[in-house]
Design a protein around this motif. Structure first.
Motif, short mmCIF file in Angstrom:
data_model
loop_
_atom_site.label_atom_id
_atom_site.label_comp_id
_atom_site.label_asym_id
_atom_site.label_seq_id
_atom_site.Cartn_x
_atom_site.Cartn_y
_atom_site.Cartn_z
N ASP A 163 0.83 -1.21 0.00
CA ASP A 163 0.00 0.00 0.00
C ASP A 163 0.86 1.26 0.00
OD1 ASP A 163 -2.34 -1.54 0.12
OD2 ASP A 163 -2.35 -1.51 2.31
N LEU A 164 2.05 1.15 0.55
CA LEU A 164 2.96 2.29 0.60
C LEU A 164 3.99 2.29 -0.51
CD1 LEU A 164 3.75 2.45 4.40
CD2 LEU A 164 2.46 4.11 3.09
N PHE A 165 4.56 1.12 -0.80
CA PHE A 165 5.76 1.08 -1.61
C PHE A 165 5.63 0.46 -2.99
CE2 PHE A 165 7.18 1.04 2.88
CZ PHE A 165 7.75 2.30 2.88
N SER A 166 4.44 0.03 -3.38
CA SER A 166 4.29 -0.48 -4.74
C SER A 166 4.49 0.69 -5.71
CB SER A 166 2.92 -1.12 -4.93
OG SER A 166 1.90 -0.13 -4.83
N ALA A 167 4.53 0.39 -6.99
CA ALA A 167 4.78 1.43 -8.00
C ALA A 167 3.77 2.57 -7.91
CB ALA A 167 4.77 0.81 -9.39
N ASP A 168 2.55 2.28 -7.49
CA ASP A 168 1.53 3.32 -7.34
C ASP A 168 1.11 3.48 -5.88
OD1 ASP A 168 0.23 0.91 -7.12
OD2 ASP A 168 -1.44 1.45 -8.40
N GLY A 169 2.02 3.17 -4.97
CA GLY A 169 1.73 3.22 -3.54
C GLY A 169 1.69 4.63 -2.98
N PHE A 170 1.16 4.72 -1.78
CA PHE A 170 0.91 6.00 -1.13
C PHE A 170 2.18 6.81 -0.90
CE2 PHE A 170 -0.39 8.49 2.70
CZ PHE A 170 -1.36 9.25 2.07
N ALA A 171 3.30 6.18 -0.64
CA ALA A 171 4.55 6.91 -0.39
C ALA A 171 4.94 7.80 -1.56
CB ALA A 171 5.68 5.94 -0.07
N TRP A 172 4.61 7.40 -2.77
CA TRP A 172 5.01 8.15 -3.96
C TRP A 172 4.13 9.37 -4.21
CZ3 TRP A 172 9.56 6.58 -4.46
CH2 TRP A 172 9.90 5.24 -4.28
N ILE A 173 2.97 9.44 -3.57
CA ILE A 173 2.08 10.58 -3.83
C ILE A 173 2.05 11.58 -2.67
CG2 ILE A 173 0.64 9.33 -5.46
CD1 ILE A 173 -1.39 8.97 -3.22
N LEU A 174 2.81 11.33 -1.62
CA LEU A 174 2.82 12.27 -0.50
C LEU A 174 3.36 13.63 -0.92
CD1 LEU A 174 3.95 9.90 2.36
CD2 LEU A 174 1.78 11.11 2.21
N LYS A 175 4.43 13.64 -1.68
CA LYS A 175 5.02 14.87 -2.23
C LYS A 175 5.18 15.98 -1.19
CE LYS A 175 3.57 13.68 -6.77
NZ LYS A 175 2.78 13.85 -7.89
N GLY A 176 5.71 15.61 -0.02
CA GLY A 176 6.01 16.60 1.01
C GLY A 176 4.88 16.91 1.97
N ALA A 177 3.67 16.49 1.65
CA ALA A 177 2.53 16.76 2.53
C ALA A 177 2.51 15.77 3.70
CB ALA A 177 1.22 16.66 1.76
N ALA A 178 2.03 16.22 4.82
CA ALA A 178 1.88 15.35 5.98
C ALA A 178 0.50 14.71 5.96
CB ALA A 178 2.05 16.16 7.26
N ARG A 225 -5.49 17.13 0.05
CA ARG A 225 -5.78 15.98 -0.82
C ARG A 225 -6.29 14.82 0.01
NH1 ARG A 225 -0.60 14.64 -3.85
NH2 ARG A 225 0.35 15.44 -1.94
N PHE A 226 -7.23 14.08 -0.57
CA PHE A 226 -7.85 12.94 0.08
C PHE A 226 -7.70 11.74 -0.84
CE2 PHE A 226 -11.61 10.23 0.65
CZ PHE A 226 -11.51 9.95 2.00
N PHE A 227 -7.23 10.65 -0.30
CA PHE A 227 -7.04 9.43 -1.08
C PHE A 227 -7.77 8.29 -0.40
CE2 PHE A 227 -3.55 12.19 -2.02
CZ PHE A 227 -3.44 12.09 -3.40
N ARG A 228 -8.36 7.41 -1.21
CA ARG A 228 -9.04 6.25 -0.66
C ARG A 228 -8.66 5.03 -1.49
NH1 ARG A 228 -13.01 5.21 -4.24
NH2 ARG A 228 -13.66 6.95 -5.50
N ASP A 239 -11.33 -1.24 -4.33
CA ASP A 239 -10.97 -2.47 -5.03
C ASP A 239 -9.46 -2.72 -5.04
OD1 ASP A 239 -13.65 -3.02 -5.66
OD2 ASP A 239 -13.53 -1.75 -7.44
N GLY A 240 -8.81 -2.35 -3.91
CA GLY A 240 -7.38 -2.58 -3.78
C GLY A 240 -6.51 -1.57 -4.51
N ARG A 241 -7.12 -0.51 -5.05
CA ARG A 241 -6.35 0.51 -5.77
C ARG A 241 -6.51 1.86 -5.11
NH1 ARG A 241 -7.85 0.26 -11.94
NH2 ARG A 241 -8.66 2.19 -11.14
N LEU A 242 -5.47 2.66 -5.17
CA LEU A 242 -5.48 4.01 -4.60
C LEU A 242 -6.16 4.96 -5.57
CD1 LEU A 242 -4.43 5.62 -2.17
CD2 LEU A 242 -2.36 6.03 -3.47
N CYS A 243 -7.14 5.71 -5.08
CA CYS A 243 -7.88 6.68 -5.92
C CYS A 243 -7.82 8.03 -5.22
CB CYS A 243 -9.33 6.27 -6.04
SG CYS A 243 -9.58 4.59 -6.61
N ASP A 244 -7.81 9.09 -6.02
CA ASP A 244 -7.88 10.42 -5.41
C ASP A 244 -9.21 11.07 -5.72
OD1 ASP A 244 -7.48 10.95 -8.08
OD2 ASP A 244 -5.82 12.31 -7.78
#
Length: 65
Positions: A24-39, A54-57, A60-65
């Motif tokens: 959820d964090l480190f896959s190619a489309d994981g959450f760590a890559w979209i933080l971009k400095g935000a807490a 920004r809000f992400f959910r 179906d196992g995929r990260l959506c904004d």
């Protein structure tokens, strides 16, 4: 990588308790890559809200904004 480290320092235990997986964090489309400095200001088992509004959910196992 700094964003991921800050997230893990602050939310690592909580994220694990909520059922987040390393992928959820480190896959190619994981959450760590979209933080971009935000807490992260709110974290649930299926969503995260960032300090920049920004809000992400997960759907179906995929990260959506």
């Amino acid at each position: 990588m700094d964003d991921a480290g800050r997230f893990l320092d602050r939310y690592g235990h909580e994220a694990a308790a909520l059922g987040w997986l390393a992928a959820d964090l480190f896959s190619a489309d994981g959450f760590a890559w979209i933080l971009k400095g935000a807490a992260v200001v709110n974290l649930t088992a299926t969503a995260a809200t960032q300090s920049d509004g920004r809000f992400f959910r997960w759907s179906d196992g995929r990260l959506c904004d």
